[in-house]
Design a protein around this motif. Sequence first.
Motif, PDB file in Angstrom:
ATOM      1  N   GLN A 270     -12.750  -7.298  -9.868  1.00 48.73           N
ATOM      2  CA  GLN A 270     -12.774  -8.621  -9.240  1.00 48.73           C
ATOM      3  C   GLN A 270     -11.943  -9.614 -10.040  1.00 48.73           C
ATOM      4  O   GLN A 270     -11.210 -10.430  -9.480  1.00 48.73           O
ATOM      5  CB  GLN A 270     -14.228  -9.110  -9.123  1.00 48.73           C
ATOM      6  N   HIS A 271     -12.015  -9.519 -11.359  1.00 47.61           N
ATOM      7  CA  HIS A 271     -11.236 -10.436 -12.202  1.00 47.61           C
ATOM      8  C   HIS A 271      -9.777  -9.984 -12.266  1.00 47.61           C
ATOM      9  O   HIS A 271      -8.867 -10.826 -12.188  1.00 47.61           O
ATOM     10  CB  HIS A 271     -11.821 -10.482 -13.622  1.00 47.61           C
ATOM     11  N   ARG A 272      -9.557  -8.718 -12.382  1.00 48.35           N
ATOM     12  CA  ARG A 272      -8.194  -8.194 -12.490  1.00 48.35           C
ATOM     13  C   ARG A 272      -7.353  -8.578 -11.281  1.00 48.35           C
ATOM     14  O   ARG A 272      -6.151  -8.821 -11.396  1.00 48.35           O
ATOM     15  CB  ARG A 272      -8.227  -6.675 -12.641  1.00 48.35           C
ATOM     16  N   ALA A 273      -7.985  -8.639 -10.117  1.00 45.76           N
ATOM     17  CA  ALA A 273      -7.261  -8.979  -8.895  1.00 45.76           C
ATOM     18  C   ALA A 273      -6.650 -10.371  -8.957  1.00 45.76           C
ATOM     19  O   ALA A 273      -5.661 -10.646  -8.269  1.00 45.76           O
ATOM     20  CB  ALA A 273      -8.194  -8.881  -7.691  1.00 45.76           C
ATOM     21  N   GLY A 274      -7.219 -11.229  -9.782  1.00 48.47           N
ATOM     22  CA  GLY A 274      -6.739 -12.604  -9.845  1.00 48.47           C
ATOM     23  C   GLY A 274      -5.744 -12.879 -10.944  1.00 48.47           C
ATOM     24  O   GLY A 274      -5.164 -13.973 -10.990  1.00 48.47           O
ATOM     25  N   MET A 275      -5.503 -11.894 -11.854  1.00 51.53           N
ATOM     26  CA  MET A 275      -4.607 -12.176 -12.982  1.00 51.53           C
ATOM     27  C   MET A 275      -3.676 -11.020 -13.345  1.00 51.53           C
ATOM     28  O   MET A 275      -2.892 -11.108 -14.266  1.00 51.53           O
ATOM     29  CB  MET A 275      -5.415 -12.571 -14.226  1.00 51.53           C
ATOM     30  N   GLN A 276      -3.735  -9.946 -12.582  1.00 51.88           N
ATOM     31  CA  GLN A 276      -3.022  -8.733 -12.951  1.00 51.88           C
ATOM     32  C   GLN A 276      -1.497  -8.890 -12.871  1.00 51.88           C
ATOM     33  O   GLN A 276      -0.759  -8.130 -13.481  1.00 51.88           O
ATOM     34  CB  GLN A 276      -3.470  -7.582 -12.053  1.00 51.88           C
ATOM     35  N   THR A 277      -1.020  -9.895 -12.126  1.00 49.88           N
ATOM     36  CA  THR A 277       0.422 -10.105 -12.022  1.00 49.88           C
ATOM     37  C   THR A 277       0.948 -11.012 -13.129  1.00 49.88           C
ATOM     38  O   THR A 277       2.129 -11.376 -13.117  1.00 49.88           O
ATOM     39  CB  THR A 277       0.784 -10.712 -10.649  1.00 49.88           C
ATOM     40  N   SER A 278       0.123 -11.382 -14.094  1.00 47.92           N
ATOM     41  CA  SER A 278       0.585 -12.168 -15.243  1.00 47.92           C
ATOM     42  C   SER A 278       1.658 -11.379 -15.985  1.00 47.92           C
ATOM     43  O   SER A 278       1.596 -10.154 -16.079  1.00 47.92           O
ATOM     44  CB  SER A 278      -0.585 -12.473 -16.182  1.00 47.92           C
ATOM     45  N   LYS A 279       2.640 -12.113 -16.527  1.00 46.37           N
ATOM     46  CA  LYS A 279       3.781 -11.432 -17.153  1.00 46.37           C
ATOM     47  C   LYS A 279       3.373 -10.725 -18.452  1.00 46.37           C
ATOM     48  O   LYS A 279       3.778  -9.594 -18.709  1.00 46.37           O
ATOM     49  CB  LYS A 279       4.889 -12.450 -17.443  1.00 46.37           C
ATOM     50  N   THR A 280       2.589 -11.375 -19.301  1.00 47.06           N
ATOM     51  CA  THR A 280       2.087 -10.769 -20.538  1.00 47.06           C
ATOM     52  C   THR A 280       0.588 -11.030 -20.624  1.00 47.06           C
ATOM     53  O   THR A 280       0.150 -12.173 -20.459  1.00 47.06           O
ATOM     54  CB  THR A 280       2.780 -11.357 -21.780  1.00 47.06           C
ATOM     55  N   ILE A 281      -0.199  -9.977 -20.893  1.00 48.12           N
ATOM     56  CA  ILE A 281      -1.657 -10.101 -20.922  1.00 48.12           C
ATOM     57  C   ILE A 281      -2.167  -9.707 -22.299  1.00 48.12           C
ATOM     58  O   ILE A 281      -1.805  -8.646 -22.833  1.00 48.12           O
ATOM     59  CB  ILE A 281      -2.308  -9.211 -19.843  1.00 48.12           C
ATOM     60  N   VAL A 282      -2.999 -10.568 -22.865  1.00 47.14           N
ATOM     61  CA  VAL A 282      -3.628 -10.321 -24.159  1.00 47.14           C
ATOM     62  C   VAL A 282      -5.139 -10.369 -23.966  1.00 47.14           C
ATOM     63  O   VAL A 282      -5.649 -11.251 -23.266  1.00 47.14           O
ATOM     64  CB  VAL A 282      -3.209 -11.387 -25.195  1.00 47.14           C
ATOM     65  N   ALA A 283      -5.861  -9.429 -24.548  1.00 50.59           N
ATOM     66  CA  ALA A 283      -7.320  -9.415 -24.432  1.00 50.59           C
ATOM     67  C   ALA A 283      -7.965  -9.378 -25.802  1.00 50.59           C
ATOM     68  O   ALA A 283      -7.488  -8.686 -26.708  1.00 50.59           O
ATOM     69  CB  ALA A 283      -7.787  -8.222 -23.606  1.00 50.59           C
ATOM     70  N   ILE A 284      -9.042 -10.124 -25.951  1.00 48.01           N
ATOM     71  CA  ILE A 284      -9.863 -10.115 -27.162  1.00 48.01           C
ATOM     72  C   ILE A 284     -11.271  -9.736 -26.742  1.00 48.01           C
ATOM     73  O   ILE A 284     -11.905 -10.448 -25.944  1.00 48.01           O
ATOM     74  CB  ILE A 284      -9.856 -11.493 -27.850  1.00 48.01           C
TER      75      ILE A 284
END
Length: 320
Positions: A270-284
Amino acid sequence: MAEVLVYVDHVDGAVRKPTLELLTLARRIGEPVAVALGAGAENTAAALAEHGAVKVLTHDAAEYADYLVVPKVEALQAAYEAVSPAAVLVPSSAEGKEIAARLALRIGSGIITDAVDLEAGDEGPVATQSVFAASFTTKTRVATGTPVITVKPNSAAVEAAPAAGTVEALSVSFSDKATGTKVTGRTPRESTGRPELTEAAIVVSGGRGVNGAENFSIIEALADSLGAAVGASRAAVDAGWYPHTNQVGQTGKSVSPQLYIANGISGAIQHRAGMQTSKTIVAINKDPEAPIFDLVDYGVVGDLFDVVPQLTDEVKTRKG
């Protein structure tokens, strides 16, 4: 070269960034003709011309402020009939998508929503979309009529390309349907001083791992150090830790920033669907098995309460 209508999103003459992105994309398939409506419409001409608009069609009337959506649809339809464009481009906001859908229905054309790229094709413009919760990328074109396409913010870099920007008055006659739904009041949204979520180049989001509304100050501090917008997962919003207007996800807002930093977010679909097209993704995230790590460009396994303040301090040091 064929003309391409671009619907202008502006506030009292100040053109918003998604419109400038549309002008960049419009130049790939034709000559941009901008349509600016409402108070301050004529003041948009300089910015639009600087970014490639060969012509700016303007019209101001009380109906645009006093009634919902339909007056803008009828004005855009009038522009369509005057120009006979190769395509109509509209920012992919909630209002923009409603305007586009109503226009497509009126002119008997197909519609493509939430495009993330646009290119010229042998049989008309070809749009790139991220579909099925961003699990697939598709190439799509409209088979019937003039393509009406809404484009997500941050889909293209803004590029200056000075053009004539000739201002012309648009002739619009409103029907009875235009005044069917009246706006009875407005309450200005309280400004945080941060960028608007869907338009921001950087988004810093917090999820269940933030563990309370009071701890979102850590997320806000990092966002402010980067000049970023603040987002939240559905879990954080449902818990009442952050407003729904900041929710990123399938039931919230879709974002495509240059940089997305997810803090304490597991990475549910559900969350990935809203941000997966971001150019660079960082997760903590302190859970090394969190699904979010399957998606990211850079991952930090650690407690966000240790990592995020250090990251904020480092950003401030480098900027200082």
